[in-house]
Design a protein around this motif. Sequence first.
Motif, PDB file in Angstrom:
ATOM      1  N   ILE A 239      95.122  39.095 -16.127  1.00  0.00           N
ATOM      2  CA  ILE A 239      93.775  38.988 -15.577  1.00  0.00           C
ATOM      3  C   ILE A 239      92.903  38.307 -16.629  1.00  0.00           C
ATOM      4  N   LEU A 240      92.307  37.176 -16.255  1.00  0.00           N
ATOM      5  CA  LEU A 240      91.444  36.423 -17.162  1.00  0.00           C
ATOM      6  C   LEU A 240      89.991  36.684 -16.790  1.00  0.00           C
ATOM      7  N   LEU A 241      89.211  37.148 -17.772  1.00  0.00           N
ATOM      8  CA  LEU A 241      87.796  37.460 -17.589  1.00  0.00           C
ATOM      9  C   LEU A 241      86.969  36.561 -18.495  1.00  0.00           C
ATOM     10  N   GLY A 242      85.745  36.250 -18.088  1.00  0.00           N
ATOM     11  CA  GLY A 242      84.884  35.435 -18.936  1.00  0.00           C
ATOM     12  C   GLY A 242      83.440  35.489 -18.503  1.00  0.00           C
ATOM     13  N   GLY A 243      82.586  35.030 -19.402  1.00  0.00           N
ATOM     14  CA  GLY A 243      81.164  34.926 -19.131  1.00  0.00           C
ATOM     15  C   GLY A 243      80.424  34.599 -20.408  1.00  0.00           C
ATOM     16  N   PRO A 244      79.199  34.085 -20.306  1.00  0.00           N
ATOM     17  CA  PRO A 244      78.422  33.831 -21.514  1.00  0.00           C
ATOM     18  C   PRO A 244      78.081  35.142 -22.209  1.00  0.00           C
ATOM     19  N   PRO A 245      77.997  35.147 -23.546  1.00  0.00           N
ATOM     20  CA  PRO A 245      77.680  36.391 -24.246  1.00  0.00           C
ATOM     21  C   PRO A 245      76.454  37.070 -23.642  1.00  0.00           C
ATOM     22  N   PHE A 246      76.581  38.367 -23.369  1.00  0.00           N
ATOM     23  CA  PHE A 246      75.516  39.170 -22.777  1.00  0.00           C
ATOM     24  C   PHE A 246      74.669  39.712 -23.918  1.00  0.00           C
ATOM     25  N   GLU A 247      73.455  39.191 -24.058  1.00  0.00           N
ATOM     26  CA  GLU A 247      72.662  39.462 -25.258  1.00  0.00           C
ATOM     27  C   GLU A 247      71.882  40.771 -25.190  1.00  0.00           C
ATOM     28  N   GLU A 248      71.813  41.412 -24.021  1.00  0.00           N
ATOM     29  CA  GLU A 248      71.056  42.654 -23.892  1.00  0.00           C
ATOM     30  C   GLU A 248      71.887  43.843 -24.366  1.00  0.00           C
ATOM     31  N   GLU A 249      71.237  44.781 -25.042  1.00  0.00           N
ATOM     32  CA  GLU A 249      71.904  46.032 -25.390  1.00  0.00           C
ATOM     33  C   GLU A 249      71.906  46.936 -24.166  1.00  0.00           C
ATOM     34  N   ILE A 250      72.997  47.677 -23.971  1.00  0.00           N
ATOM     35  CA  ILE A 250      73.084  48.596 -22.855  1.00  0.00           C
ATOM     36  C   ILE A 250      73.351  50.009 -23.361  1.00  0.00           C
ATOM     37  N   VAL A 251      72.875  50.973 -22.614  1.00  0.00           N
ATOM     38  CA  VAL A 251      73.227  52.363 -22.829  1.00  0.00           C
ATOM     39  C   VAL A 251      74.150  52.742 -21.675  1.00  0.00           C
ATOM     40  N   MET A 252      75.346  53.161 -22.016  1.00  0.00           N
ATOM     41  CA  MET A 252      76.385  53.407 -21.025  1.00  0.00           C
ATOM     42  C   MET A 252      76.900  54.833 -21.176  1.00  0.00           C
ATOM     43  N   TRP A 253      76.748  55.615 -20.113  1.00  0.00           N
ATOM     44  CA  TRP A 253      77.232  56.998 -20.119  1.00  0.00           C
ATOM     45  C   TRP A 253      77.705  57.351 -18.721  1.00  0.00           C
ATOM     46  N   TRP A 254      78.873  57.980 -18.645  1.00  0.00           N
ATOM     47  CA  TRP A 254      79.507  58.343 -17.385  1.00  0.00           C
ATOM     48  C   TRP A 254      79.553  57.113 -16.481  1.00  0.00           C
ATOM     49  N   ASN A 255      78.895  57.155 -15.317  1.00  0.00           N
ATOM     50  CA  ASN A 255      78.920  56.034 -14.382  1.00  0.00           C
ATOM     51  C   ASN A 255      77.614  55.263 -14.348  1.00  0.00           C
ATOM     52  N   PHE A 256      76.790  55.460 -15.361  1.00  0.00           N
ATOM     53  CA  PHE A 256      75.469  54.850 -15.390  1.00  0.00           C
ATOM     54  C   PHE A 256      75.365  53.827 -16.520  1.00  0.00           C
ATOM     55  N   ILE A 257      74.714  52.703 -16.228  1.00  0.00           N
ATOM     56  CA  ILE A 257      74.331  51.743 -17.263  1.00  0.00           C
ATOM     57  C   ILE A 257      72.815  51.627 -17.233  1.00  0.00           C
ATOM     58  N   ALA A 258      72.204  51.812 -18.392  1.00  0.00           N
ATOM     59  CA  ALA A 258      70.748  51.819 -18.502  1.00  0.00           C
ATOM     60  C   ALA A 258      70.360  51.087 -19.780  1.00  0.00           C
ATOM     61  N   ARG A 259      69.112  51.258 -20.174  1.00  0.00           N
ATOM     62  CA  ARG A 259      68.631  50.643 -21.405  1.00  0.00           C
ATOM     63  C   ARG A 259      68.169  51.669 -22.432  1.00  0.00           C
ATOM     64  N   ASP A 260      68.003  52.925 -22.021  1.00  0.00           N
ATOM     65  CA  ASP A 260      67.674  53.965 -23.001  1.00  0.00           C
ATOM     66  C   ASP A 260      68.151  55.323 -22.484  1.00  0.00           C
ATOM     67  N   HIS A 261      68.125  56.292 -23.369  1.00  0.00           N
ATOM     68  CA  HIS A 261      68.632  57.633 -23.078  1.00  0.00           C
ATOM     69  C   HIS A 261      67.892  58.275 -21.912  1.00  0.00           C
ATOM     70  N   ASP A 262      66.572  58.108 -21.868  1.00  0.00           N
ATOM     71  CA  ASP A 262      65.782  58.771 -20.826  1.00  0.00           C
ATOM     72  C   ASP A 262      66.170  58.295 -19.422  1.00  0.00           C
ATOM     73  N   GLU A 263      66.520  57.025 -19.295  1.00  0.00           N
ATOM     74  CA  GLU A 263      66.972  56.528 -17.981  1.00  0.00           C
ATOM     75  C   GLU A 263      68.258  57.221 -17.557  1.00  0.00           C
ATOM     76  N   ILE A 264      69.139  57.467 -18.511  1.00  0.00           N
ATOM     77  CA  ILE A 264      70.384  58.164 -18.210  1.00  0.00           C
ATOM     78  C   ILE A 264      70.077  59.583 -17.738  1.00  0.00           C
ATOM     79  N   VAL A 265      69.178  60.249 -18.437  1.00  0.00           N
ATOM     80  CA  VAL A 265      68.810  61.616 -18.063  1.00  0.00           C
ATOM     81  C   VAL A 265      68.271  61.655 -16.637  1.00  0.00           C
ATOM     82  N   ARG A 266      67.393  60.717 -16.289  1.00  0.00           N
ATOM     83  CA  ARG A 266      66.812  60.700 -14.942  1.00  0.00           C
ATOM     84  C   ARG A 266      67.879  60.425 -13.882  1.00  0.00           C
ATOM     85  N   ALA A 267      68.797  59.498 -14.181  1.00  0.00           N
ATOM     86  CA  ALA A 267      69.848  59.197 -13.210  1.00  0.00           C
ATOM     87  C   ALA A 267      70.727  60.415 -12.967  1.00  0.00           C
TER      88      ALA A 267
END
Length: 330
Positions: A255-283
């Motif tokens: 399986i070949l995957l590709g894309g331009p470098p993703f410059e944004e930082e992500i917060v990733m926990w369980w099945n959620f992707i957010a930008r900070d801890h509080d967003e994860i808590v709310r989800a």
Amino acid sequence: MSNVEAASEAVWCEVPVESPKGVQVLPAREVPMGGPRALQVRRTLPQRARTLIGAWCFADHYGPVDVPAIGGMDLPPHPHTGLQTVSWLFSGDIEHRDSLGTHAPIRPGELNLMTGGRGIAHSEVSTDDTTVLHGVQLWVALPEADREAARDFQHHAPEPVRIDGAELRVFLGSLAGETSPVRTFTPLLGAQVDVEPHTAVTLSVDPGFEHGLLVDAGDVLLDDTTIRPAELGYVASGVETLTLTNRSDGPARTILLGGPPFEEEIVMWWNFIARDHDEIVRARQDWEAASERFGSVEGYAGRRLPAPALPDVVIAPRRNPPRRADRARS
């Protein structure tokens, strides 16, 4: 697919090997994934050495599983935010249901892409007539401008294309003159590339993309570097061709995957992707409260999946290591 690990945010993996030409080998780790007898999957993204390849942020590879002997996939309704899920099978069939009202099969060689955006829920169950289950489940991080996009579901069955001793199925983006019609929020490449025994194929690729090659079967050289089954080979942006050489006596499947470098930082926990801890808590709170944010999945015979407990620390953003050019300047 759901990440059902109890504590998935703190992972320490083997140190990857980087070849003289810059191909980085990312090993897999085994993770139990649902089902009455815990389907085992091999995870190569995310890990300590690399969080993303383009916007690809999660890669699970499973099978071939003898379903009558070991058990299949039975993932109860579970939530997603801030991402798209990509389901791709080599064998077996899975029944997909989601809170859009979608009830669709996942079949070998056919793409199912689901957009979570602000929130969606879905279930995945291998069918009763599946004897061997084998495939990959991938996630794509949504960019800031689109990460609360509306729920969506797309299906595409790409036609196989033969070039130079290889067969390609391009399910996302463009490769070898083939372009998928499936909509994504960042430029992406996703393709199954099967290479005949003792054959090399050179593919022209976008030099603005970084790439990852996941090997399912075969002894494969990615340029000068051996990538073994279940490993993921990473190549930074700036290359115009990739050469895949199958040194095996049997066919190689990748399986070949590709894309331009993703410059944004992500917060990733369980099945959620957010930008900070509080967003994860709310989800998590919204899922546990059965909020309309995620909707409901009709037709699944069982209870939905509860969220694991949050860690006792603030969940930090995941970062990729500096690119080679950046390291050279520092």
